[in-house]
Design a protein around this motif. Sequence first.
Motif, PDB file in Angstrom:
ATOM      1  N   ILE A   1       0.860  -1.175   0.000  1.00  0.00           N
ATOM      2  CA  ILE A   1       0.000   0.000   0.000  1.00  0.00           C
ATOM      3  C   ILE A   1       0.896   1.225   0.000  1.00  0.00           C
ATOM      4  O   ILE A   1       1.813   1.339   0.812  1.00  0.00           O
ATOM      5  N   VAL A   2       0.672   2.128  -0.932  1.00  0.00           N
ATOM      6  CA  VAL A   2       1.467   3.350  -1.038  1.00  0.00           C
ATOM      7  C   VAL A   2       0.536   4.548  -0.944  1.00  0.00           C
ATOM      8  O   VAL A   2      -0.440   4.651  -1.684  1.00  0.00           O
ATOM      9  N   LEU A   3       0.846   5.456   0.003  1.00  0.00           N
ATOM     10  CA  LEU A   3       0.073   6.672   0.165  1.00  0.00           C
ATOM     11  C   LEU A   3       0.797   7.829  -0.509  1.00  0.00           C
ATOM     12  O   LEU A   3       2.020   7.949  -0.399  1.00  0.00           O
ATOM     13  N   ASP A   4       0.057   8.685  -1.189  1.00  0.00           N
ATOM     14  CA  ASP A   4       0.667   9.836  -1.835  1.00  0.00           C
ATOM     15  C   ASP A   4       1.226  10.811  -0.804  1.00  0.00           C
ATOM     16  O   ASP A   4       2.149  11.561  -1.069  1.00  0.00           O
ATOM     17  N   GLN A   5       0.622  10.815   0.380  1.00  0.00           N
ATOM     18  CA  GLN A   5       1.077  11.647   1.486  1.00  0.00           C
ATOM     19  C   GLN A   5       0.500  11.071   2.766  1.00  0.00           C
ATOM     20  O   GLN A   5      -0.350  10.183   2.724  1.00  0.00           O
ATOM     21  N   ALA A   6       0.999  11.545   3.913  1.00  0.00           N
ATOM     22  CA  ALA A   6       0.467  11.054   5.185  1.00  0.00           C
ATOM     23  C   ALA A   6      -1.019  11.397   5.272  1.00  0.00           C
ATOM     24  O   ALA A   6      -1.427  12.530   5.005  1.00  0.00           O
ATOM     25  N   LEU A   7      -1.832  10.411   5.618  1.00  0.00           N
ATOM     26  CA  LEU A   7      -3.276  10.639   5.704  1.00  0.00           C
ATOM     27  C   LEU A   7      -3.591  11.508   6.907  1.00  0.00           C
ATOM     28  O   LEU A   7      -3.156  11.240   8.020  1.00  0.00           O
ATOM     29  N   GLN A   8      -4.374  12.516   6.666  1.00  0.00           N
ATOM     30  CA  GLN A   8      -4.729  13.447   7.736  1.00  0.00           C
ATOM     31  C   GLN A   8      -6.230  13.681   7.707  1.00  0.00           C
ATOM     32  O   GLN A   8      -6.828  13.900   6.657  1.00  0.00           O
ATOM     33  N   ALA A   9      -6.851  13.593   8.886  1.00  0.00           N
ATOM     34  CA  ALA A   9      -8.291  13.817   9.006  1.00  0.00           C
ATOM     35  C   ALA A   9      -8.608  15.283   8.651  1.00  0.00           C
ATOM     36  O   ALA A   9      -7.743  16.162   8.787  1.00  0.00           O
ATOM     37  N   PRO A  10      -9.830  15.573   8.174  1.00  0.00           N
ATOM     38  CA  PRO A  10     -10.945  14.624   8.049  1.00  0.00           C
ATOM     39  C   PRO A  10     -10.863  13.786   6.769  1.00  0.00           C
ATOM     40  O   PRO A  10     -10.352  14.235   5.753  1.00  0.00           O
ATOM     41  N   ILE A  11     -11.419  12.567   6.878  1.00  0.00           N
ATOM     42  CA  ILE A  11     -11.491  11.655   5.744  1.00  0.00           C
ATOM     43  C   ILE A  11     -12.925  11.164   5.630  1.00  0.00           C
ATOM     44  O   ILE A  11     -13.538  10.802   6.647  1.00  0.00           O
ATOM     45  N   LYS A  12     -13.463  11.147   4.431  1.00  0.00           N
ATOM     46  CA  LYS A  12     -14.808  10.663   4.197  1.00  0.00           C
ATOM     47  C   LYS A  12     -14.761   9.244   3.628  1.00  0.00           C
ATOM     48  O   LYS A  12     -13.862   8.906   2.865  1.00  0.00           O
ATOM     49  N   ALA A  13     -15.733   8.438   3.998  1.00  0.00           N
ATOM     50  CA  ALA A  13     -15.847   7.098   3.422  1.00  0.00           C
ATOM     51  C   ALA A  13     -15.961   7.226   1.901  1.00  0.00           C
ATOM     52  O   ALA A  13     -16.750   8.030   1.401  1.00  0.00           O
ATOM     53  N   GLY A  14     -15.142   6.455   1.186  1.00  0.00           N
ATOM     54  CA  GLY A  14     -15.143   6.518  -0.264  1.00  0.00           C
ATOM     55  C   GLY A  14     -14.036   7.370  -0.835  1.00  0.00           C
ATOM     56  O   GLY A  14     -13.787   7.330  -2.054  1.00  0.00           O
ATOM     57  N   ASP A  15     -13.352   8.158   0.000  1.00  0.00           N
ATOM     58  CA  ASP A  15     -12.231   8.963  -0.481  1.00  0.00           C
ATOM     59  C   ASP A  15     -11.090   8.054  -0.950  1.00  0.00           C
ATOM     60  O   ASP A  15     -10.778   7.046  -0.302  1.00  0.00           O
ATOM     61  N   THR A  16     -10.469   8.417  -2.061  1.00  0.00           N
ATOM     62  CA  THR A  16      -9.264   7.702  -2.486  1.00  0.00           C
ATOM     63  C   THR A  16      -8.113   8.137  -1.592  1.00  0.00           C
ATOM     64  O   THR A  16      -7.819   9.329  -1.477  1.00  0.00           O
ATOM     65  N   VAL A  17      -7.472   7.181  -0.949  1.00  0.00           N
ATOM     66  CA  VAL A  17      -6.429   7.502   0.020  1.00  0.00           C
ATOM     67  C   VAL A  17      -5.049   7.017  -0.399  1.00  0.00           C
ATOM     68  O   VAL A  17      -4.049   7.305   0.259  1.00  0.00           O
ATOM     69  N   GLY A  18      -4.963   6.260  -1.463  1.00  0.00           N
ATOM     70  CA  GLY A  18      -3.675   5.751  -1.912  1.00  0.00           C
ATOM     71  C   GLY A  18      -3.872   4.732  -3.011  1.00  0.00           C
ATOM     72  O   GLY A  18      -4.890   4.737  -3.713  1.00  0.00           O
ATOM     73  N   LYS A  19      -2.919   3.833  -3.120  1.00  0.00           N
ATOM     74  CA  LYS A  19      -2.989   2.827  -4.177  1.00  0.00           C
ATOM     75  C   LYS A  19      -2.321   1.550  -3.722  1.00  0.00           C
ATOM     76  O   LYS A  19      -1.434   1.551  -2.863  1.00  0.00           O
ATOM     77  N   LEU A  20      -2.777   0.473  -4.282  1.00  0.00           N
ATOM     78  CA  LEU A  20      -2.145  -0.823  -4.093  1.00  0.00           C
ATOM     79  C   LEU A  20      -1.232  -1.046  -5.285  1.00  0.00           C
ATOM     80  O   LEU A  20      -1.678  -1.012  -6.428  1.00  0.00           O
ATOM     81  N   VAL A  21       0.058  -1.225  -5.018  1.00  0.00           N
ATOM     82  CA  VAL A  21       1.038  -1.465  -6.068  1.00  0.00           C
ATOM     83  C   VAL A  21       1.430  -2.936  -6.034  1.00  0.00           C
ATOM     84  O   VAL A  21       1.881  -3.442  -5.006  1.00  0.00           O
ATOM     85  N   VAL A  22       1.228  -3.615  -7.135  1.00  0.00           N
ATOM     86  CA  VAL A  22       1.455  -5.053  -7.202  1.00  0.00           C
ATOM     87  C   VAL A  22       2.626  -5.336  -8.143  1.00  0.00           C
ATOM     88  O   VAL A  22       2.705  -4.779  -9.229  1.00  0.00           O
ATOM     89  N   THR A  23       3.519  -6.198  -7.697  1.00  0.00           N
ATOM     90  CA  THR A  23       4.728  -6.488  -8.461  1.00  0.00           C
ATOM     91  C   THR A  23       4.866  -7.978  -8.691  1.00  0.00           C
ATOM     92  O   THR A  23       4.736  -8.776  -7.762  1.00  0.00           O
ATOM     93  N   VAL A  24       5.118  -8.327  -9.933  1.00  0.00           N
ATOM     94  CA  VAL A  24       5.368  -9.703 -10.329  1.00  0.00           C
ATOM     95  C   VAL A  24       6.632  -9.719 -11.178  1.00  0.00           C
ATOM     96  O   VAL A  24       6.829  -8.845 -12.010  1.00  0.00           O
ATOM     97  N   GLU A  25       7.465 -10.701 -10.965  1.00  0.00           N
ATOM     98  CA  GLU A  25       8.715 -10.807 -11.710  1.00  0.00           C
ATOM     99  C   GLU A  25       8.449 -10.826 -13.219  1.00  0.00           C
ATOM    100  O   GLU A  25       7.576 -11.533 -13.704  1.00  0.00           O
ATOM    101  N   GLY A  26       9.245 -10.007 -13.926  1.00  0.00           N
ATOM    102  CA  GLY A  26       9.154  -9.997 -15.373  1.00  0.00           C
ATOM    103  C   GLY A  26       8.110  -9.073 -15.936  1.00  0.00           C
ATOM    104  O   GLY A  26       7.903  -9.029 -17.146  1.00  0.00           O
TER     105      GLY A  26
END
Length: 383
Positions: free
Chosen positions: A322-347
């Motif tokens: 999980i990678v956050l673009d920046q430190a999460l700081q309140a307030p946060i609403k349900a449904g807000d995009t808070v970061g991304k899941l970065v998936v790595t596979v060889e090759g």
Amino acid sequence: MLRKTQILTAIFSAIVAMGAAQAQIVDTPASHAVIMDHETGTILFSKDGQEPMIPASMTKMMTAFLVFELIERGEISLTDKFTVSEDAWRRGGFPSGTSTMGLAPGDTPTVEELLHGVIIMSGNDACIVLAQGISGSEEAFARRMTSLAHELGMSSANFKNTTGLEAVGHVISAEDLAKMAKLTIDKYPQYYDWYDMPSYTWREYTQANRNPLLSIEGTDGLKTGHLEVSGYGLTASAVRDGVRRTIVINGLESMAARAQEGERMMRMAFQSYDLKVITPESVELPEVKVWLGQQQTVPVSLASKVTIAGHKAALEKAKSEIVLDQALQAPIKAGDTVGKLVVTVEGQAPTEAPIVAEATVKKLGFFGRAVEGLSQMIGGNNG
């Protein structure tokens, strides 16, 4: 500098190959190669698959597709007849010494006959006759091919002719050829059947289909190509147990090498590569730290389903974070995009999937923020 929070997870995951120059678990002597899952359009394997290359007669897939489009739009019909010009005969008939349908000046084949000549016989004369009969010149028809390719998302395409004969700047990528195959199969199944015909005869001249994989289980198309400058190429598609996969290879040194590598790549397409879909409901992500919030963490989930593809051996070693673009700081609403899941596979190149907050986190009041700040100061001094 943006803060990143990284948490390794035990998610079974992989990525969609993006054609980046990375070490592959498997390799191929082809200069360009692609394996595509047909249903999703996912690229399972790519070796320079996004790099524009010389397609030779694989160009004729686009020539035929544009004719299919014009028939669908009512601009022409299968029964229309076009007269073979001396130019088409000289540049694409027997005098040319290239792949030919065997047309002669003054012949008046129908559009359907010409399409058979293009698809099965790889006739350069048939391509030129169609282009001249529809657009007045081969150059005009080729410009229309390029325009349609771009409209359909094949941005690498730049067609200078209808035949695939060598011309400066005449290119398309292997991935875009795979897209072309998918479009043909999905949109025009009634014409796609012609790619599976073993031979075709125009008058007394018979030409066998050159696709070396038509005798292999489930293969039902599409097109070969060869020029000295590009080597031997093939776009082929097959169905096994209800699953369709398409391969593109180019740059092989001989017809035998093309047949051998085509068979190997098609076998790998079904046996060595897998594709799955991960939904938000099927995976649980760890909670993420929240600063200055009434709760210290917030639960997160995938924003939408993620298509998973790759070599089976690589999938077993897949990692994600999980990678956050920046430190999460309140307030946060349900449904807000808070970061991304970065998936790595060889090759393969990393892929990213957005993650969203599952709950609302309100901001601390003044007193709470003061206490939080004091705690940070004390913690910092201890460090």
